[in-house]
Design a protein around this motif. Structure first.
Motif, PDB file in Angstrom:
ATOM      1  N   GLY A  13       0.983  -0.738  -0.063  1.00  0.00           N
ATOM      2  CA  GLY A  13      -0.125  -0.016   0.078  1.00  0.00           C
ATOM      3  C   GLY A  13       1.134   1.087  -0.003  1.00  0.00           C
ATOM      4  N   PHE A  14       0.530   2.615   0.536  1.00  0.00           N
ATOM      5  CA  PHE A  14       0.928   3.393   0.236  1.00  0.00           C
ATOM      6  C   PHE A  14       0.812   3.982   1.941  1.00  0.00           C
ATOM      7  CE2 PHE A  14      -0.892   2.916  -3.099  1.00  0.00           C
ATOM      8  CZ  PHE A  14       0.304   2.560  -4.415  1.00  0.00           C
ATOM      9  N   LEU A  15       2.365   4.873   2.107  1.00  0.00           N
ATOM     10  CA  LEU A  15       1.827   5.316   3.339  1.00  0.00           C
ATOM     11  C   LEU A  15       2.248   7.365   2.468  1.00  0.00           C
ATOM     12  CD1 LEU A  15       2.947   6.244   6.661  1.00  0.00           C
ATOM     13  CD2 LEU A  15       4.913   6.836   5.604  1.00  0.00           C
ATOM     14  N   ALA A  53       4.472   7.490   0.073  1.00  0.00           N
ATOM     15  CA  ALA A  53       5.562   6.982  -0.350  1.00  0.00           C
ATOM     16  C   ALA A  53       4.889   4.955   0.039  1.00  0.00           C
ATOM     17  CB  ALA A  53       6.647   6.818   1.175  1.00  0.00           C
ATOM     18  N   PRO A  54       6.118   4.610  -1.079  1.00  0.00           N
ATOM     19  CA  PRO A  54       4.785   3.551  -1.457  1.00  0.00           C
ATOM     20  C   PRO A  54       5.492   2.123   0.262  1.00  0.00           C
ATOM     21  CG  PRO A  54       6.866   3.606  -3.350  1.00  0.00           C
ATOM     22  CD  PRO A  54       6.490   4.379  -1.812  1.00  0.00           C
ATOM     23  N   ALA A  55       4.679   0.983   1.462  1.00  0.00           N
ATOM     24  CA  ALA A  55       5.018   0.777   1.919  1.00  0.00           C
ATOM     25  C   ALA A  55       4.044  -0.738   1.648  1.00  0.00           C
ATOM     26  CB  ALA A  55       4.161   1.397   3.240  1.00  0.00           C
ATOM     27  N   TRP A  56       4.669  -1.313   3.055  1.00  0.00           N
ATOM     28  CA  TRP A  56       3.776  -2.634   3.037  1.00  0.00           C
ATOM     29  C   TRP A  56       3.439  -2.468   4.616  1.00  0.00           C
ATOM     30  CZ3 TRP A  56       7.725  -1.798  -0.053  1.00  0.00           C
ATOM     31  CH2 TRP A  56       7.575  -1.896  -1.596  1.00  0.00           C
ATOM     32  N   ASP A  67       9.974   2.252   2.188  1.00  0.00           N
ATOM     33  CA  ASP A  67      11.013   1.991   1.018  1.00  0.00           C
ATOM     34  C   ASP A  67      11.018   2.950   0.610  1.00  0.00           C
ATOM     35  OD1 ASP A  67      12.959   1.222  -1.318  1.00  0.00           O
ATOM     36  OD2 ASP A  67      11.345   0.359  -2.369  1.00  0.00           O
ATOM     37  N   CYS A  68      12.185   3.508   0.938  1.00  0.00           N
ATOM     38  CA  CYS A  68      12.630   5.222   1.381  1.00  0.00           C
ATOM     39  C   CYS A  68      13.407   5.722  -0.124  1.00  0.00           C
ATOM     40  CB  CYS A  68      14.003   5.318   2.427  1.00  0.00           C
ATOM     41  SG  CYS A  68      13.280   5.359   3.841  1.00  0.00           S
ATOM     42  N   GLU A  69      14.105   3.913  -1.069  1.00  0.00           N
ATOM     43  CA  GLU A  69      14.525   4.097  -2.351  1.00  0.00           C
ATOM     44  C   GLU A  69      13.582   4.179  -3.440  1.00  0.00           C
ATOM     45  OE1 GLU A  69      17.851   4.042  -2.849  1.00  0.00           O
ATOM     46  OE2 GLU A  69      17.954   4.559  -0.788  1.00  0.00           O
ATOM     47  N   GLU A  70      12.397   4.058  -2.960  1.00  0.00           N
ATOM     48  CA  GLU A  70      11.647   4.622  -4.589  1.00  0.00           C
ATOM     49  C   GLU A  70      10.596   5.023  -4.616  1.00  0.00           C
ATOM     50  OE1 GLU A  70       7.781   1.710  -5.885  1.00  0.00           O
ATOM     51  OE2 GLU A  70       9.248   0.249  -4.133  1.00  0.00           O
ATOM     52  N   THR A  71      10.872   6.068  -5.230  1.00  0.00           N
ATOM     53  CA  THR A  71      10.033   7.036  -5.448  1.00  0.00           C
ATOM     54  C   THR A  71       8.899   7.043  -6.793  1.00  0.00           C
ATOM     55  OG1 THR A  71      11.198   7.706  -7.581  1.00  0.00           O
ATOM     56  CG2 THR A  71      11.905   8.577  -4.986  1.00  0.00           C
TER      57      THR A  71
END
Length: 72
Positions: A13-15, A53-56, A67-71
């Motif tokens: 999901g997403f933050l 931000a993408p998140a799980w 994931d801090c690297e994924e934009t």
């Protein structure tokens, strides 16, 4: 993605936030922007429109991985 804490499957999901979301090692009052000189890590992109931000999430142990690297 497998949860690194309990090993169960995590849900993607997403933050999302009303402001920039970032990680800091020192709690500060009234701070809205990360201080990279102090090692803060900005977690979200598009901070002027809709911080995201993408998140799980692991619904079992209630942990979130970002994931801090994924934009986006």
């Amino acid at each position: 993605m497998q949860c690194p804490f309990c090993g169960r499957e995590m849900e993607h999901g997403f933050l999302q936030s009303g402001r920039t979301a970032f990680f800091t090692t020192k709690r500060r009052r009234f701070l809205f922007w990360p201080d990279e000189q102090n090692g803060d890590v900005e977690l979200t992109q598009h901070n002027w429109t809709s911080p995201i931000a993408p998140a799980w999430i692991c619904r079992s142990c209630r942990k979130v991985v970002i994931d801090c690297e994924e934009t986006l």
